[in-house]
Write an enzyme that holds these catalytic residues in place. Structure first.
Site, short mmCIF file in Angstrom:
data_model
loop_
_atom_site.label_atom_id
_atom_site.label_comp_id
_atom_site.label_asym_id
_atom_site.label_seq_id
_atom_site.Cartn_x
_atom_site.Cartn_y
_atom_site.Cartn_z
N HIS A 153 51.10 33.43 33.02
CA HIS A 153 49.74 33.98 32.95
C HIS A 153 48.89 33.67 34.18
CE1 HIS A 153 45.96 35.25 31.22
NE2 HIS A 153 45.45 34.03 31.28
N PHE A 198 36.59 27.74 22.91
CA PHE A 198 37.88 27.99 23.56
C PHE A 198 38.67 26.69 23.57
CE2 PHE A 198 38.87 31.79 26.46
CZ PHE A 198 38.45 32.71 25.51
N GLN A 216 50.77 28.41 34.60
CA GLN A 216 50.38 28.33 33.19
C GLN A 216 51.00 29.47 32.38
OE1 GLN A 216 46.19 29.37 31.67
NE2 GLN A 216 46.27 27.13 31.47
N ARG A 231 46.01 25.03 26.59
CA ARG A 231 47.05 26.05 26.63
C ARG A 231 48.45 25.48 26.84
NH1 ARG A 231 44.07 30.91 30.07
NH2 ARG A 231 42.72 31.59 28.36
N GLY A 248 41.15 41.77 49.23
CA GLY A 248 41.18 41.71 47.77
C GLY A 248 39.83 42.12 47.20
N ALA A 249 39.85 42.94 46.14
CA ALA A 249 38.60 43.46 45.59
C ALA A 249 38.53 43.26 44.09
CB ALA A 249 38.45 44.94 45.93
N LEU A 261 37.48 33.06 35.17
CA LEU A 261 36.45 34.04 35.53
C LEU A 261 35.28 33.35 36.22
CD1 LEU A 261 36.23 36.53 32.51
CD2 LEU A 261 37.31 36.87 34.74
N ALA A 275 36.64 37.78 42.55
CA ALA A 275 36.38 36.85 43.65
C ALA A 275 36.08 37.60 44.94
CB ALA A 275 37.57 35.90 43.84
N GLY A 276 36.86 38.64 45.23
CA GLY A 276 36.67 39.38 46.46
C GLY A 276 35.35 40.12 46.50
N GLU A 279 42.55 34.35 24.13
CA GLU A 279 42.31 33.09 23.44
C GLU A 279 41.09 33.19 22.52
OE1 GLU A 279 41.48 28.53 24.95
OE2 GLU A 279 43.06 29.73 25.88
N HIS A 305 50.51 31.45 29.00
CA HIS A 305 49.51 31.70 27.97
C HIS A 305 50.20 31.74 26.61
CE1 HIS A 305 46.23 33.48 25.70
NE2 HIS A 305 45.43 33.30 26.74
#
Length: 568
Positions: free
Chosen positions: A342, A113, A232, A278, A8-9, A383, A12-13, A247, A234
């Site tokens: 989401h 938020f 979740q 949310r 995975g890129a 994020l 996180a990756g 948001e 959104h």
């Protein structure tokens, strides 16, 4: 063999790969997409850290908001690590070149938020994910050029099967999309960073690539998945496309209104209004729609009072999306929106360094469940999770691979030959349904029976539907393209299996959770939270003999915050 292999890129990756490289490891990165096309780039509104640039704040306040938002099922030790390390990661991203928006004093700007006790969301207009993924890709490329051949990216390689040998993960079998054929890529340690599973649902903000690959591979390899029932929804996805509107629109002061022009959140969350968590906002919107105060299945996001200047400077991407995909200019008209699938709070069960129950195997990002989000994620925390736990898993995986414990592992040759035999069997099917037909039925039925509100009888019916869909899958699915180069027909068939496995885990865990908590809402049969019986994690394992998931539970880790009623 690489020291560390990252699957995975996305954010996180790439963050894990950068950290592993900087720890001295030889790193391989596998991605079924070009890295900057990863779904992390679609994140819009911002990234949370307690900097205190807009109001008084602290990591402890951030931690409490996250625990409360999780409806007290997030693991509190993980949450405290997450919030304590977030500010340092923001500064590092800024030093690497992330062009964040700034306030009048020249400091990093922070916007409010949902369910946050302070404005702590750092942002880059409303394209924060796009900015961050470009910055990390630059850092990845820098290390590929300067890293003495210690960084390699396998771009457009579709990861299919984890290789487990003597209780240890030593690599992955991939399909080379560009050149065709299976490849065995090995690593002393492996990090899953494949993102979420929103494509289980027909209406979702997620990219077509978000099919839960890493979760399903881990499940089939014998690992437990945690909290799979918590998907979740959104509150603000464009009608009818399902494309996300950040948001950040509500953070900047946008209203939610029904067909009568009423700001209906006053009825459901009189204090927080549009900035409730949310799960609360999505349920409120759904109630308005189901009770007839919506318009053709949607309500409206009203930005008109913000004025053209604010919309054009802080929310330009959202305006462009609304104009392109809904035909509405938010400067002049309310935007039709509705809840859409989401973010998946569940995932591969792992510790605070991303380590799983299989030696050498780690997980980070949305594929993982540490768990910092519990039953409901706060906007801006995802994020930050990719960065904090991507970094931690990369460092730990590298240290393990470079230690004596990392030596001696190997991938048996049978891993590749067995996979080749399976691929031949899939391609040999010459009649049957196409993969998209079953995928469509999964997505539509999950949205109908396992959406914002859940009913016992509908979940029971969905389990039956999923069993019938598995029977259809087992009867044979026609892969019309028998070629090897860019065979997306084949990869769609493989993704279909992933999606079906995870859908069964979700609904089984949801049926067993006889309460309402966070994103799992059962207002008609179990309308309240039940801490005595269900303040625990759901654990799903795959029973290969039954070809179905099995469910158990695990305690939530509590450090200092006991459950209390959430009020907004």
């Amino acid at each position: 063999m690489h020291d560390v292999l990252v699957i995975g890129a996305g954010l996180a990756g790439m963050r894990a790969a950068i950290e592993a490289h900087d720890a001295g490891a030889n790193v391989g990165v596998i991605s079924k997409l070009h890295p900057t096309r990863s779904h992390s780039g679609a994140a819009e509104g911002g990234i949370n850290a307690a900097l205190g640039n807009s109001a008084e704040d602290s990591p402890e306040k951030h931690a409490f908001d996250t625990v409360k938002g999780s409806d007290y099922i997030g693991d509190q030790d993980a949450i405290e690590i997450f919030t304590a390390e977030a500010p340092g990661d923001i500064f590092q991203l800024e030093h690497w070149g992330a062009v964040f928006s700034r306030n009048d004093a020249g400091k990093l700007a922070q916007r409010p938020f949902g369910a946050a006790g302070s404005p702590r969301t750092v942002y880059a207009a409303d394209i924060t994910g796009h900015v961050l993924i470009q910055v990390l890709y630059e850092q990845l490329q820098k290390r590929m050029v300067l890293g003495a051949d210690r960084m390699k990216v396998y771009e457009e390689f579709f990861a299919w099967k984890l290789v487990i040998n003597n209780g240890r993960c030593t690599g992955v079998v991939c399909w080379d999309l560009v050149r065709g054929g299976l490849q065995l890529i090995t690593g002393k340690s492996v990090i899953l960073a494949t993102g979420g599973a929103g494509r289980i649902f027909r209406t979702t903000t997620n990219a077509y690539a978000c099919t839960g690959d890493g979760m399903a591979m881990a499940l089939r390899a014998g690992l437990p998945l945690k909290d799979m029932e918590f998907m979740q929804f959104h509150p603000t996805t464009l009608y009818p496309s399902g494309i996300l509107l950040t948001e950040g629109c509500r953070g900047e002061g946008a209203y939610l209104i029904n067909n009568d022009g009423e700001r209906f959140m006053a009825k459901y969350a009189p204090n927080a209004m549009e900035l409730a968590s949310r799960d609360v906002v999505s349920r409120s919107e759904t109630t308005e729609i189901e009770e007839g105060r919506g318009d053709k299945g949607c309500v409206f996001l009203d930005l008109r009072h913000l004025g053209a200047e604010k919309i054009l400077t802080r929310l330009p991407g959202s305006r462009e999306l609304a104009m392109t995909y809904a035909g509405v200019d938010p400067i002049y008209e309310p935007v039709p929106i509705r809840p859409g699938a989401h973010y998946h709070m569940g995932g591969v069960d792992c510790d605070n360094d991303g380590k799983t129950g299989i030696d050498g195997l780690y997980a980070a990002g949305e594929v993982a469940c540490v768990s910092v989000h519990g039953s409901n994620r706060l906007g801006g925390n995802s994020l930050m999770e990719t960065i904090v736990f991507g970094r931690r898993s990369g460092r730990h995986a590298a240290e393990w691979a470079l230690s004596s414990a990392g030596n001696g592992g190997s991938a048996p040759a049978s891993a590749l030959t067995d996979a080749e035999r399976e691929i031949k069997a899939l391609l040999a099917v010459n009649e049957g349904e196409r993969p998209w037909q079953i995928r469509q039925d999964i997505g539509s039925s999950m949205l109908e029976n396992f959406g914002v509100f859940r009913r016992g009888e509908k979940m029971d019916a969905q389990l039956v539907i999923l069993e019938e869909l598995r029977e259809r899958l087992n009867r044979g699915v026609l892969i019309e393209d028998k070629g090897s180069v860019f065979n997306t027909d084949l990869t769609s068939r493989i993704e279909l299996g992933y999606v079906l496995d995870l859908a069964q885990c979700m609904v089984q865990a949801g049926t067993a959770r006889k309460e309402s908590r966070g994103a799992h809402s059962r207002p008609y049969d179990y309308p309240t939270r039940d801490d005595d019986n269900f303040m625990k994690h759901s654990i799903s394992r795959w029973n290969h003999e039954q070809d179905a998931p099995e469910l158990s539970t695990k305690d939530v880790r509590v450090t200092k915050w006991e459950p209390m009623e959430r009020k907004y």
